[in-house]
Design a protein around this motif. Structure first.
Motif, mmCIF file in Angstrom:
data_model
loop_
_atom_site.group_PDB
_atom_site.id
_atom_site.type_symbol
_atom_site.label_atom_id
_atom_site.label_comp_id
_atom_site.label_asym_id
_atom_site.label_seq_id
_atom_site.Cartn_x
_atom_site.Cartn_y
_atom_site.Cartn_z
ATOM 1 N N PHE A 329 -11.238 34.373 10.420
ATOM 2 C CA PHE A 329 -12.168 32.489 10.991
ATOM 3 C C PHE A 329 -11.991 31.730 10.426
ATOM 4 C CE2 PHE A 329 -15.297 36.143 12.048
ATOM 5 C CZ PHE A 329 -15.793 36.672 13.252
ATOM 6 N N THR A 330 -11.571 31.834 9.362
ATOM 7 C CA THR A 330 -11.226 30.699 8.221
ATOM 8 C C THR A 330 -10.222 29.683 8.742
ATOM 9 O OG1 THR A 330 -11.641 31.571 6.075
ATOM 10 C CG2 THR A 330 -10.373 29.711 6.406
ATOM 11 N N GLY A 331 -8.983 30.726 10.032
ATOM 12 C CA GLY A 331 -7.990 30.118 10.547
ATOM 13 C C GLY A 331 -8.327 29.238 11.744
ATOM 14 N N LEU A 332 -9.094 29.564 12.578
ATOM 15 C CA LEU A 332 -10.364 29.686 13.414
ATOM 16 C C LEU A 332 -10.827 27.766 13.372
ATOM 17 C CD1 LEU A 332 -11.485 32.666 15.161
ATOM 18 C CD2 LEU A 332 -9.290 31.054 15.541
ATOM 19 N N VAL A 333 -11.487 27.627 12.457
ATOM 20 C CA VAL A 333 -12.516 26.353 11.586
ATOM 21 C C VAL A 333 -11.229 26.013 11.714
ATOM 22 C CG1 VAL A 333 -13.966 25.667 9.862
ATOM 23 C CG2 VAL A 333 -14.301 27.436 10.822
ATOM 24 N N VAL A 334 -10.244 26.081 10.846
ATOM 25 C CA VAL A 334 -9.436 25.183 10.651
ATOM 26 C C VAL A 334 -9.072 24.769 12.402
ATOM 27 C CG1 VAL A 334 -6.616 24.356 9.793
ATOM 28 C CG2 VAL A 334 -8.060 25.577 8.136
ATOM 29 N N MET A 335 -8.515 25.457 13.065
ATOM 30 C CA MET A 335 -7.975 25.147 14.574
ATOM 31 C C MET A 335 -8.683 23.640 15.003
ATOM 32 S SD MET A 335 -7.303 27.706 17.110
ATOM 33 C CE MET A 335 -8.493 27.698 17.979
ATOM 34 N N ILE A 336 -10.028 24.582 14.943
ATOM 35 C CA ILE A 336 -10.924 23.016 15.423
ATOM 36 C C ILE A 336 -11.210 22.460 14.864
ATOM 37 C CG2 ILE A 336 -13.300 23.177 15.444
ATOM 38 C CD1 ILE A 336 -13.729 26.391 16.017
ATOM 39 N N THR A 337 -11.500 22.093 13.142
ATOM 40 C CA THR A 337 -11.334 20.912 12.881
ATOM 41 C C THR A 337 -9.589 19.943 13.192
ATOM 42 O OG1 THR A 337 -11.971 21.622 10.925
ATOM 43 C CG2 THR A 337 -10.534 19.547 10.259
ATOM 44 N N LEU A 338 -8.281 21.179 13.291
ATOM 45 C CA LEU A 338 -7.551 20.360 13.949
ATOM 46 C C LEU A 338 -7.537 19.379 15.246
ATOM 47 C CD1 LEU A 338 -4.307 22.124 13.310
ATOM 48 C CD2 LEU A 338 -5.031 19.879 11.825
ATOM 49 N N LEU A 339 -8.156 20.037 16.082
ATOM 50 C CA LEU A 339 -8.554 19.794 17.753
ATOM 51 C C LEU A 339 -9.505 18.522 17.643
ATOM 52 C CD1 LEU A 339 -8.372 23.819 19.001
ATOM 53 C CD2 LEU A 339 -6.804 21.212 19.323
ATOM 54 N N PHE A 340 -10.484 19.179 17.209
ATOM 55 C CA PHE A 340 -11.510 17.995 17.530
ATOM 56 C C PHE A 340 -12.460 17.324 16.213
ATOM 57 C CE2 PHE A 340 -12.151 22.102 19.490
ATOM 58 C CZ PHE A 340 -12.255 21.596 20.773
ATOM 59 N N LEU A 341 -11.603 17.238 14.747
ATOM 60 C CA LEU A 341 -12.738 17.088 13.837
ATOM 61 C C LEU A 341 -11.291 15.879 12.937
ATOM 62 C CD1 LEU A 341 -14.663 19.563 12.781
ATOM 63 C CD2 LEU A 341 -15.172 17.796 14.576
ATOM 64 N N THR A 342 -10.485 15.817 13.474
ATOM 65 C CA THR A 342 -9.390 14.683 12.503
ATOM 66 C C THR A 342 -9.665 13.462 12.175
ATOM 67 O OG1 THR A 342 -7.622 14.620 14.379
ATOM 68 C CG2 THR A 342 -7.481 16.224 12.683
ATOM 69 N N PRO A 343 -10.808 12.954 13.523
ATOM 70 C CA PRO A 343 -10.484 11.242 13.031
ATOM 71 C C PRO A 343 -11.722 11.205 12.266
ATOM 72 C CG PRO A 343 -10.746 12.034 15.662
ATOM 73 C CD PRO A 343 -10.445 12.742 14.749
ATOM 74 N N LEU A 344 -12.608 12.189 11.718
ATOM 75 C CA LEU A 344 -13.663 11.791 11.391
ATOM 76 C C LEU A 344 -12.650 12.143 9.179
ATOM 77 C CD1 LEU A 344 -16.157 14.502 11.759
ATOM 78 C CD2 LEU A 344 -16.259 12.042 12.661
#
Length: 577
Positions: A329-344
């Motif tokens: 689950f931790t890795g999946l959250v990191v994946m979501i961050t890489l896909l959508f949240l990096t501009p933040l």
């Protein structure tokens, strides 16, 4: 066999309760991991987003193929600093060549760890003793913390072969500090310190990162000359074979070995500490396989070397993780961050990442552990102190410091085993044999020398044993028997057998009989496989010291009224062993 190949099957069947607990724990760890991983990537000399790459796949793979249910794998401070120190001689920090070498180093580390695990050689990490690791960790924590000072003050830091000179150059620039940067760094430290004291279960790192990133955006921190993370490429890391640079491959192997062992020592120590609380079983060899596969797969997805993290594993455990699914689950959250949240993360100040590192490594400093090692054993304390000093002296080449400590620890161990304790014994009131140095008034018999040897008889110390026996005989020329209490002899090698054979014959020629008691099975087997058993004689080998003494006094024809050394009535021994 299937579970050995796929150890994560032990998690199944997954209950809804366990899944919920693992989901909460995984998200909690990810909130700490994301800013930490970016900070550690910069510590390793890489762009910050490579920390996110290292936080994505290695942690998942290590959990799936490891043996710990709570170990959180990813970028860690010590391994990051070792990576930077290993690669600095070959490429400029942050350059494309530097990044390629860091990815190659992850592959080498993974292959070495996987090989150790498959060959069931997890015990090799014991060559890095705990005192050596303590000394190294304390020095590395100081080096890591000091290496971030320039980012806190917003000044330049030179990179040279002398870490001390680099820090002095930073301190000389303090009057020229960039005040907004200093304010950001101190604010982040203040927030994390406050949260740790007042709300320890809440991720203070996340609060500090969010607060300072928002402040940075609102005040135009980048336009004021402050350093920020900047643009992070959106999307998952590309999958590619690490570039094999044959010109530096040989030089990187030694660094890969050091990073493998240090990283695994950290990981297995954490895993065992948590297993003691959860009553789980940890298999070091399986953990090596998990860590190795994590680094190998990570190298194909742009990751640099990773290991188990003490702080994030503690967060994982305290958040209620039940199985390794929390790492998934931790890795999946990191994946979501890489896909959508990096501009933040664009406006995240570099000084805040430096503060995150400093707060994390301050917890690694533990001088009490060095003092404890010194109290336990002076040799261990010496190895710990020398490792600490050597690591600081060789900085930024930390691998040299830990190698000095490891070699010294092994040499000191060999020195101890080369001169083990040899005690001349007297008869205590309860009939047992005790050391005359401790109890000098114990009764003895001039015709009998009783000796206890506390160590294995092998090539390095067997001459010392022979000299000790011959010296005892020369001091007591009226002796007819030498009793060797062998309870402490755990091993007998070919050199030991040869010297014992000669010693038996030499003493026989001098009219002295060599008698043994309490020999272990493995020692007796060596004697039986050679001619030593027959040379000593079956009647001179006994299971206990009492049986041996009774037999000796029977031979000497002494009853209990003639002396106090052997108060038991002499008896003929039925069977020696």
């Amino acid at each position: 066999m299937i579970q050995k190949l796929f150890p994560f099957l032990r998690w199944w069947p997954l209950s809804g309760e366990n899944l919920r607990a693992d989901l909460i724990a995984g998200i909690t760890v990810a909130l700490v991991l994301i800013p930490q991983s970016m900070a550690y990537a910069q510590l390793a000399g890489l762009p910050a987003y490579y920390g996110l790459y290292a936080a994505f796949l290695p942690g998942i793979i290590a959990a799936l193929w490891g043996s710990s249910n709570q170990l959180a794998t990813g970028p860690v401070a010590v391994v990051s600093l070792l990576t930077a120190s290993a690669l600095m001689p070959f490429a400029a920090l942050g350059s494309e060549q530097f990044v390629a070498l860091a990815i190659l180093l992850a592959l080498l580390v993974g292959l070495f760890q996987l090989s150790l695990g498959l060959l069931r050689l997890g015990v090799v990490v014991n060559f890095l003793s705990h005192p050596v690791i303590v000394g190294f960790t304390n020095a590395a924590a100081l080096i890591i913390g000091l290496s971030q000072l320039n980012k806190i003050f917003g000044v330049d830091k030179p990179r040279s072969e002398s870490f001390a000179n680099d820090i002095l150059a930073v301190l000389a620039q303090i009057p020229e500090s960039h005040l907004p940067t200093l304010a950001m760094g101190l604010t982040a430290i203040g927030i994390m310190f406050y949260m740790k004291k007042k709300v320890p279960k809440f991720p203070g790192v996340l609060v500090a990162v969010v607060a300072t990133t928002v402040a940075s955006f609102l005040m135009g921190f980048a336009e004021m000359g402050g350093s920020v993370v900047g643009e992070i490429p959106s999307g998952l890391p590309s999958v590619a074979m690490p570039v094999l640079d044959m010109s530096v491959l040989g030089a990187l192997i030694s660094s890969a070995v050091v990073i493998s062992l240090v990283g695994f020592m950290e990981a297995i120590s954490i895993a065992k500490a948590m297993a003691a609380k959860t009553k789980d079983r940890i298999d070091p060899n399986q953990e090596l396989i998990g860590q190795g596969l994590g680094n190998i797969f990570g190298s194909f997805t742009q990751s640099y070397p990773t290991s188990g993290s003490f702080s994030r594993s503690a967060v994982n455990l305290n958040a209620g993780a039940r199985t390794g699914m929390s790492a998934v689950f931790t890795g999946l959250v990191v994946m979501i961050t890489l896909l959508f949240l990096t501009p933040l993360l664009y406006h995240l100040p570099s000084a805040v990442l430096a503060a995150v590192i400093m707060m994390a490594v301050f917890g690694l400093i533990n001088f009490k552990a060095v003092a404890h090692a010194w109290r336990a054993n002076k040799h261990d304390g010496t190895a710990s102190v020398v490792t600490f000093v050597a690591t600081l002296g060789f900085a930024p080449h930390l691998d040299k410091g830990i190698m000095v400590g490891a070699v010294l620890a092994i040499l000191l161990y060999l020195y101890r085993t080369m001169r083990p304790r040899v005690a001349i014994l007297g008869r205590y009131g309860d009939g047992t044999l005790r050391d005359l140095k401790v109890h000098p008034d114990l009764p003895t018999d001039s015709r009998i020398i009783a000796v206890r040897f506390d160590g294995s008889l092998y090539f390095a110390n067997v001459s010392y044993f022979e000299d000790a026996i011959l010296e005892a005989v020369s001091r007591q020329p009226s002796a007819k028997f030498v009793l060797v209490v062998g309870d402490g002899i755990n091993q007998l090698d070919a050199s030991g057998e040869e010297v014992l054979h000669h010693l038996v014959e030499r003493l026989k020629d001098a009219g002295v009989t060599l008698v043994f008691s309490g020999l272990k099975r493995q020692v007796l087997e060596v004697m039986r496989h050679t001619s030593l058993f027959e040379a000593i004689g079956r009647d001179c080998i006994y299971a206990t010291e009492t049986m041996a003494l009774n037999a000796i006094y029977e031979w000497l024809k002494v009853d209990d009224a003639d002396g106090t050394f052997c108060p038991l009535k002499p008896q003929t021994a039925d069977a020696p062993v």
